[in-house]
Structures are given as C-alpha cells and as structure tokens.
Design a protein around this motif. Structure first.
Motif, PDB file in Angstrom:
ATOM      1  N   GLY A  59       8.909  17.304  -9.272  1.00 29.39           N
ATOM      2  CA  GLY A  59       8.494  15.903  -9.275  1.00 29.39           C
ATOM      3  C   GLY A  59       8.812  15.142  -8.010  1.00 29.39           C
ATOM      4  N   GLN A  60       9.426  15.806  -7.051  1.00 31.22           N
ATOM      5  CA  GLN A  60       9.757  15.141  -5.785  1.00 31.22           C
ATOM      6  C   GLN A  60       8.497  14.970  -4.939  1.00 31.22           C
ATOM      7  N   LEU A  61       8.324  13.782  -4.356  1.00 27.65           N
ATOM      8  CA  LEU A  61       7.182  13.526  -3.486  1.00 27.65           C
ATOM      9  C   LEU A  61       7.359  14.290  -2.180  1.00 27.65           C
ATOM     10  N   LEU A  62       6.404  15.182  -1.883  1.00 31.87           N
ATOM     11  CA  LEU A  62       6.483  15.992  -0.669  1.00 31.87           C
ATOM     12  C   LEU A  62       5.769  15.325   0.501  1.00 31.87           C
ATOM     13  N   LYS A  63       4.562  14.838   0.247  1.00 35.25           N
ATOM     14  CA  LYS A  63       3.754  14.251   1.314  1.00 35.25           C
ATOM     15  C   LYS A  63       2.574  13.511   0.705  1.00 35.25           C
ATOM     16  N   PHE A 121       0.833  -1.194   0.000  1.00 31.40           N
ATOM     17  CA  PHE A 121       0.000   0.000   0.000  1.00 31.40           C
ATOM     18  C   PHE A 121       0.873   1.251   0.000  1.00 31.40           C
ATOM     19  N   TRP A 122       1.882   1.285   0.889  1.00 28.09           N
ATOM     20  CA  TRP A 122       2.745   2.465   0.975  1.00 28.09           C
ATOM     21  C   TRP A 122       3.694   2.577  -0.213  1.00 28.09           C
ATOM     22  N   SER A 123       4.098   1.452  -0.763  1.00 27.25           N
ATOM     23  CA  SER A 123       4.939   1.498  -1.974  1.00 27.25           C
ATOM     24  C   SER A 123       4.175   2.150  -3.122  1.00 27.25           C
ATOM     25  N   ARG A 124       2.904   1.813  -3.243  1.00 25.34           N
ATOM     26  CA  ARG A 124       2.079   2.404  -4.303  1.00 25.34           C
ATOM     27  C   ARG A 124       1.945   3.915  -4.108  1.00 25.34           C
ATOM     28  N   LEU A 125       1.737   4.347  -2.863  1.00 26.80           N
ATOM     29  CA  LEU A 125       1.637   5.781  -2.589  1.00 26.80           C
ATOM     30  C   LEU A 125       2.952   6.486  -2.909  1.00 26.80           C
ATOM     31  N   GLN A 126       4.060   5.879  -2.524  1.00 32.06           N
ATOM     32  CA  GLN A 126       5.372   6.474  -2.773  1.00 32.06           C
ATOM     33  C   GLN A 126       5.709   6.536  -4.256  1.00 32.06           C
ATOM     34  N   GLU A 127       5.059   5.657  -5.041  1.00 31.44           N
ATOM     35  CA  GLU A 127       5.231   5.694  -6.501  1.00 31.44           C
ATOM     36  C   GLU A 127       4.323   6.733  -7.155  1.00 31.44           C
ATOM     37  N   GLY A 128       3.466   7.381  -6.350  1.00 32.08           N
ATOM     38  CA  GLY A 128       2.617   8.441  -6.878  1.00 32.08           C
ATOM     39  C   GLY A 128       1.191   8.050  -7.179  1.00 32.08           C
ATOM     40  N   GLN A 129       0.787   6.838  -6.795  1.00 32.99           N
ATOM     41  CA  GLN A 129      -0.583   6.408  -7.039  1.00 32.99           C
ATOM     42  C   GLN A 129      -1.510   6.960  -5.972  1.00 32.99           C
TER      43      GLN A 129
END
Length: 199
Positions: free
Chosen positions: A115-119, A77-85
C-alpha cells in the motif's frame, strides 16, 4: 480453414508488451511521491525539448507556469495524488525553451503490495495545436462579436441551412425583433415577418 491452438487463441498481451506499446504511442513521465521527476520517455522529452539528464530530478512545478506552480491549487493537486487519487484533464506546461505546451493527461498513482505509494505516472498526449486553434477561433469570434455589436448596420448571420444563428442590436432597433424571437428560425421566415404582403 486452419484453427488456432487453444494457447494461441487465448494469448493476451504480457505486461511488458503493453508497456512497450504505451511507451511508443504516449508521452510518459514518472514522478516520485514528492513530485520530482524519476524518468521521462522519448515522446515526453521530444514535446518538452529536454534531454533525459536535464529533466531527471526536476520538480513537477518546474514544468508549469510560475503562477500555477506557486498556487494553492498546485499543492492541492499533489495532495490528491499523494492520497492515491487518479486525476485527468487538460493541463498547461512550459517547454525547456519557454513555449506553452498543452497536454491531455492522466496522472495515476502506483502503489506497492503493502500500500505504499511508489510513484505517480503521467500518460499524456500533446494537444497544443488543437487548443491553440480553438483559442484562435474563440478570439476571432469575440472580436467579430464586439465589432458586430458596435456597428450601426443591421447584421443577420445564418448557418449553411439558412437558419438564423446571430443578430446584432441594430436588427432589434430597426425591426423590433428580440434575438429569442428569430434565433433558430429560417431567415426567410424573418423576411416574411417584415414583408408579409409578399406572401
């Protein structure tokens, strides 16, 4: 009739007004990319029974039941979020006092211009009361079905329109009907099939 000026007619919500409206109506929590809590709004804190200083810095897994928090599904679940889903659904959590909390929630990754994931922001509504009521109904239905299947008495259930929605095995043994023959049929038709001379 007075006309709106072009400026007033074309007014749109400013970003801060939209955020303020969401903050008033939704439970909102923000996570760092690693899953630690950055902040939670008043609605979220109220649902979970935390103070701001208690929840800040906790990992998302601290809000989940242990079996899920330590599972591969949680990590995925968290991997998907970190990939931007973005992910939406109904999720089970634990309050500060250990009570079950069901949320209808959307997790939305937020990116910087480069493009950096902020939160990751979660927008949620508490659906605990609805889910608990549905589960109670399901449990009652399962219990009733178990009782109905074990009784030797014939049992036919109809809806408000008199249409057969359930028969137990005793009806099949007594009258010889299979469920597919009578389900969805008017109960009166079933009686006519049993007592055709009454037509």
């Amino acid at each position: 009739m007075p006309q709106l000026s072009d400026d007033r007619a074309n007014t749109t919500f400013e970003p801060m007004e939209l955020l303020s409206a969401l903050d008033r109506s939704m439970a909102i929590i923000e996570f760092a990319p690693d899953g630690t809590v950055l902040r939670a709004n008043r609605n979220y804190l109220k649902i979970f029974g935390y103070q701001e200083q208690q929840i800040r810095g906790l990992h998302h897994r601290a809000l989940c039941q242990a079996d899920y928090a330590n599972s591969s599904a949680f990590n995925t679940f968290w991997s998907r979020l970190q990939e931007g889903q973005s992910i939406s659904g109904q999720y089970l959590y634990l309050s500060f006092e250990g009570h079950l909390v069901w949320l209808e929630a959307s997790y939305t990754p937020v990116f910087a211009a480069d493009g950096q994931l902020l939160k990751i922001i979660q927008f949620a509504s508490d659906v605990s009361t609805r889910v608990k009521a549905e589960r109670c109904d399901n449990e009652r239905t399962q219990l009733f079905t178990q009782i109905a299947e074990r009784t030797h008495n014939s049992l036919v259930i109809t809806n408000a329109k008199g249409v057969v929605v359930y028969i137990n095995e005793a009806v099949t043994h007594l009258l010889g009907y299979q469920p597919e023959e009578v389900l969805g049929q008017p109960a009166a038709l079933m009686l006519n099939m049993v007592y055709p001379e009454r037509n």
